[in-house]
Design a protein around this motif. Structure first.
Motif, short mmCIF file in Angstrom:
data_model
loop_
_atom_site.label_atom_id
_atom_site.label_comp_id
_atom_site.label_asym_id
_atom_site.label_seq_id
_atom_site.Cartn_x
_atom_site.Cartn_y
_atom_site.Cartn_z
N PRO A 1 17.30 6.55 -9.62
CA PRO A 1 16.86 7.97 -9.75
C PRO A 1 15.65 8.64 -9.66
O PRO A 1 14.84 9.05 -8.90
N LEU A 2 15.07 7.99 -11.04
CA LEU A 2 13.74 8.11 -10.99
C LEU A 2 12.47 7.19 -9.92
O LEU A 2 11.36 8.05 -10.04
N ALA A 3 12.85 6.18 -10.00
CA ALA A 3 12.19 5.34 -8.97
C ALA A 3 11.89 6.34 -7.27
O ALA A 3 10.63 6.44 -6.46
N ASN A 4 13.05 6.41 -6.31
CA ASN A 4 12.97 7.33 -5.29
C ASN A 4 12.43 8.86 -5.75
O ASN A 4 11.30 8.87 -4.37
N VAL A 5 12.10 9.68 -6.55
CA VAL A 5 10.73 10.60 -6.84
C VAL A 5 9.36 10.26 -7.01
O VAL A 5 8.33 10.66 -6.19
N LEU A 6 9.22 8.80 -7.66
CA LEU A 6 8.17 8.56 -7.96
C LEU A 6 7.60 8.18 -6.89
O LEU A 6 5.93 8.20 -6.64
N PHE B 1 3.15 10.16 -5.36
CA PHE B 1 2.11 9.32 -6.05
C PHE B 1 1.67 8.42 -5.88
O PHE B 1 2.11 7.58 -4.79
N THR B 2 0.10 8.78 -6.03
CA THR B 2 -0.52 6.89 -6.60
C THR B 2 -0.89 6.28 -7.67
O THR B 2 -0.11 6.97 -8.69
N ARG B 3 0.35 5.43 -8.07
CA ARG B 3 0.17 4.18 -8.63
C ARG B 3 -1.10 3.49 -9.45
O ARG B 3 -1.64 2.98 -8.82
N TYR B 4 -1.06 3.71 -11.00
CA TYR B 4 -2.20 2.87 -11.25
C TYR B 4 -1.19 2.30 -12.77
O TYR B 4 -0.25 2.66 -13.37
N TYR B 5 -1.76 1.49 -13.31
CA TYR B 5 -1.05 0.38 -14.30
C TYR B 5 -2.46 -0.33 -15.04
O TYR B 5 -3.46 -0.35 -14.21
N ARG B 6 -1.92 0.08 -16.31
CA ARG B 6 -3.09 -1.00 -17.27
C ARG B 6 -2.40 -1.43 -18.48
O ARG B 6 -1.61 -1.16 -18.98
N LEU B 7 -2.48 -2.96 -18.26
CA LEU B 7 -2.29 -4.41 -18.81
C LEU B 7 -2.89 -3.72 -19.98
O LEU B 7 -4.22 -4.21 -19.73
N ALA B 8 -2.01 -4.49 -21.18
CA ALA B 8 -2.78 -4.76 -22.03
C ALA B 8 -3.92 -3.78 -22.78
O ALA B 8 -4.56 -4.40 -23.52
N CYS B 9 -3.11 -2.71 -22.96
CA CYS B 9 -4.71 -1.23 -22.83
C CYS B 9 -4.45 -1.18 -24.39
O CYS B 9 -5.31 -0.53 -24.92
N GLY B 10 -3.85 -1.62 -25.17
CA GLY B 10 -3.88 -1.37 -26.84
C GLY B 10 -3.85 -2.62 -27.65
O GLY B 10 -4.07 -2.56 -28.75
N GLN C 1 -0.03 9.30 -10.34
CA GLN C 1 -0.59 10.65 -10.44
C GLN C 1 -0.29 11.42 -8.89
O GLN C 1 -0.41 11.64 -7.74
N HIS C 2 0.08 12.37 -9.16
CA HIS C 2 1.21 13.24 -7.49
C HIS C 2 -0.52 13.68 -7.01
O HIS C 2 -1.57 14.42 -7.72
N VAL C 3 -0.33 14.00 -5.69
CA VAL C 3 -1.34 15.15 -5.31
C VAL C 3 -1.89 16.74 -5.73
O VAL C 3 -2.98 16.69 -5.36
N ASN C 4 -0.93 17.19 -6.45
CA ASN C 4 -0.94 17.98 -7.09
C ASN C 4 -1.72 18.34 -7.87
O ASN C 4 -1.90 19.02 -8.88
N GLY C 5 -1.80 16.97 -8.64
CA GLY C 5 -2.51 17.01 -9.80
C GLY C 5 -2.15 16.17 -10.98
O GLY C 5 -2.77 15.42 -12.57
N LEU C 6 -0.80 16.49 -10.90
CA LEU C 6 0.54 15.95 -11.73
C LEU C 6 0.93 15.09 -12.02
O LEU C 6 0.14 13.71 -11.29
N LEU C 7 -0.09 14.47 -13.52
CA LEU C 7 0.70 13.40 -14.23
C LEU C 7 1.55 12.45 -14.55
O LEU C 7 2.34 13.51 -15.75
#
Length: 85
Positions: free
Chosen positions: A7-12, A16-25, A35-41
């Protein structure tokens, strides 16, 4: 990176614009930011994160430096919110 399911996938998928960061830590520490168009992350562990693999140790507890429930956010620009770094 595999796609989200459930169900989360349908909402996202909507607005929303998707960004992925691989091996960030470190190796396997992959995260996503939607990121939603209203600024929500929406931030979370990417499906390729090592903690989501079947052989990974279970996550028993998550702790925050500040309790988000104790913070009062007000105003158009959400003044008083927890800063994200």
């Amino acid at each position: 990176v595999t796609a989200l399911s459930g169900p989360l996938a349908n909402v996202l998928d909507r607005g929303f614009t998707r960004y992925y960061r691989l091996a960030c830590g470190g190796e396997g520490d992959d995260v996503y930011v939607h990121q939603h168009v209203n600024g929500l992350l929406v931030v979370g562990l990417a499906p390729s994160h090592h903690l989501l693999k079947p052989s990974a140790p279970r996550i028993l507890e998550v702790s925050f430096r500040q309790d988000p429930a104790d913070i009062e956010v007000h105003g158009k620009r959400n003044r008083g919110g927890i800063p994200v770094k």
